[in-house]
Design a protein around this motif. Structure first.
Motif, PDB file in Angstrom:
ATOM      1  N   UNK A  14       0.841  -1.195   0.000  1.00 36.90           N
ATOM      2  CA  UNK A  14       0.000   0.000   0.000  1.00 36.90           C
ATOM      3  C   UNK A  14       0.881   1.252   0.000  1.00 36.90           C
ATOM      4  N   UNK A  15       0.869   2.050  -1.083  1.00 34.82           N
ATOM      5  CA  UNK A  15       1.722   3.239  -1.160  1.00 34.82           C
ATOM      6  C   UNK A  15       1.496   4.232  -0.023  1.00 34.82           C
ATOM      7  N   UNK A  16       0.241   4.361   0.447  1.00 35.08           N
ATOM      8  CA  UNK A  16      -0.022   5.306   1.540  1.00 35.08           C
ATOM      9  C   UNK A  16       0.697   4.880   2.816  1.00 35.08           C
ATOM     10  N   UNK A  17       0.747   3.583   3.064  1.00 35.13           N
ATOM     11  CA  UNK A  17       1.466   3.101   4.250  1.00 35.13           C
ATOM     12  C   UNK A  17       2.950   3.401   4.129  1.00 35.13           C
ATOM     13  N   UNK A  18       3.502   3.231   2.934  1.00 33.50           N
ATOM     14  CA  UNK A  18       4.928   3.512   2.727  1.00 33.50           C
ATOM     15  C   UNK A  18       5.236   4.990   2.951  1.00 33.50           C
ATOM     16  N   UNK A  19       4.389   5.853   2.432  1.00 32.87           N
ATOM     17  CA  UNK A  19       4.606   7.302   2.609  1.00 32.87           C
ATOM     18  C   UNK A  19       4.588   7.660   4.090  1.00 32.87           C
ATOM     19  N   UNK A  20       3.639   7.088   4.835  1.00 29.50           N
ATOM     20  CA  UNK A  20       3.541   7.350   6.271  1.00 29.50           C
ATOM     21  C   UNK A  20       4.814   6.910   6.994  1.00 29.50           C
ATOM     22  N   UNK A  21       5.286   5.709   6.688  1.00 25.16           N
ATOM     23  CA  UNK A  21       6.490   5.197   7.330  1.00 25.16           C
ATOM     24  C   UNK A  21       7.723   5.995   6.926  1.00 25.16           C
ATOM     25  N   UNK A  34      12.193   1.779  -0.258  1.00 25.69           N
ATOM     26  CA  UNK A  34      10.870   1.161  -0.188  1.00 25.69           C
ATOM     27  C   UNK A  34      10.658   0.142  -1.307  1.00 25.69           C
ATOM     28  N   UNK A  35       9.847  -0.864  -0.989  1.00 23.46           N
ATOM     29  CA  UNK A  35       9.459  -1.887  -1.963  1.00 23.46           C
ATOM     30  C   UNK A  35       7.975  -2.177  -1.792  1.00 23.46           C
TER      31      UNK A  35
END
Length: 377
Positions: A14-21, A34-35
């Motif tokens: 999920x791209x939104x989760x990656x951005x948050x992290x 990120x992957x």
């Protein structure tokens, strides 16, 4: 202590989760990559060597547990700490995380402070263990060091004078002891042949010791140009050189840059030629070709040599021969020219469409020369 910001690999589909992290961890001074899938995560782990991995579980294709298991089976990556960060909150999933040797298991939604604290603690513990391990290895090595080890080390260093590191990586992937007949890799490379013009005539006017002396100086200067452009000498062929450039996606440009530098170095060499009883200036011809080649250990059971085999070698040699006919300093094939970047430092001129000696198909050949200077052999 780490001498660089810790690098953390974030894996989530999920791209939104990656951005948050990413925002959270980068604000704390961490470096992140990120992957978005399990396969991408494995590839990035091998190329970016992260200090820690934050890994989602529920992903299409390969789930997080499978990614973790693959990492633990890799001798290079198996000690990287892994924190599972997932929406799963059941005991069976947590047990599975332990079975594949994850370091921690957090559920979404997570508390920022808890995640940051766990990351900092795991990284610190990993660093302490690494320091202890390195100290143990150091002490053990000192105890086990012997005269035989020193001799073997000296021989290995001397071997590098005969076999370049680029060859050793391919024919001895697990150390010098692993060298064996047939070890080889096929890949796209650029081969350069360099030959001294009228070498036989020069030798007739000198003693063998005089020729030997200036040849070593000449080869040393040419080798410096080659190394400066990420190449390595495969063979010294009397008065000629066979050179390989293998830097991915850059080897044609490296070869051309090396050839131009070699031509420039010849000017300096000739200015000092009186030292070596050279009456006439030295001139060289260079042929360059890009293509597939086998780099490996070739020979017999009792005598092997590191070498490059393939049409790329034969074609480069033929192009070098054509420099005499066309009175050019450097001739390159279409496969080289097509991969060059425009430059203000050199120019390219189409020469002819020819069938090189021993070949069956015609190809376009080009002269390369320094901008503003027409180099002739």
């Amino acid at each position: 202590m780490l001498n660089h910001p810790p690098k953390i690999l974030l894996v989530d589909d999920q791209p939104t989760n990656l951005i948050l992290l990413e925002n959270l961890l980068q604000s704390e001074g961490y470096d992140t990559v990120s992957a978005t899938s399990g396969m991408e995560a494995l590839t990035m782990a091998k190329t970016s060597t992260p200090d820690l991995i934050v890994l989602d579980v529920m992903m299409p294709g390969m789930n997080g547990f499978e990614v973790c298991q693959k990492l633990r089976e890799d001798s290079i990556l198996q000690t990287i700490p892994i924190i599972f960060l997932t929406a799963l909150d059941d005991d069976r999933s947590k047990l599975r995380g332990l079975e594949v040797m994850g370091d921690d298991f957090l559920t979404k939604p997570f508390k920022n402070d808890l995640l940051l604290t766990k990351i900092a603690s795991i990284l610190r513990l990993q660093e302490i263990r690494s320091q202890q391990f390195q100290q143990e290895i150091k002490e053990k090595t000192k105890k086990q060091l012997s005269a035989a080890w020193n001799i073997n080390l000296a021989l290995s260093e001397k071997l590098r004078l005969f076999v370049p590191d680029q060859f050793l990586h391919r024919i001895a992937p697990n150390g010098v002891e692993s060298i064996q007949l047939g070890n080889a890799q096929e890949e796209e490379i650029t081969v350069l042949f360099c030959d001294i013009r009228k070498f036989t005539t020069i030798c007739e006017s000198q003693s063998p010791s005089e020729t030997f002396q200036w040849l070593n100086v000449f080869f040393t200067q040419m080798n410096a140009c080659i190394i400066a452009n990420h190449g390595f000498i495969d063979k010294f062929l009397g008065d000629a050189l066979m050179v390989v450039f293998d830097r991915p996606k850059s080897h044609p440009q490296d070869a051309v840059n090396g050839a131009l530098m070699m031509q420039q170095k010849i000017v300096k060499f000739n200015s000092d030629r009186a030292k070596y009883n050279l009456i006439q200036p030295i001139n060289i011809g260079i042929g360059i070709h890009t293509g597939k080649g086998i780099i490996g250990a070739l020979g017999a059971d009792s005598r092997i040599d590191s070498t490059v085999i393939g049409d790329v070698v034969n074609t480069a040699a033929r192009l070098q021969e054509l420099t005499k006919h066309y009175e050019c300093g450097i001739i390159a094939s279409e496969s080289v020219i097509s991969q060059l970047h425009p430059s203000e430092f050199f120019e390219v001129r189409w020469i002819d469409r020819v069938v090189p000696r021993g070949k069956q198909h015609a190809q376009d050949i080009y002269e390369i020369f320094e901008s503003g200077v027409k180099l002739r052999s």
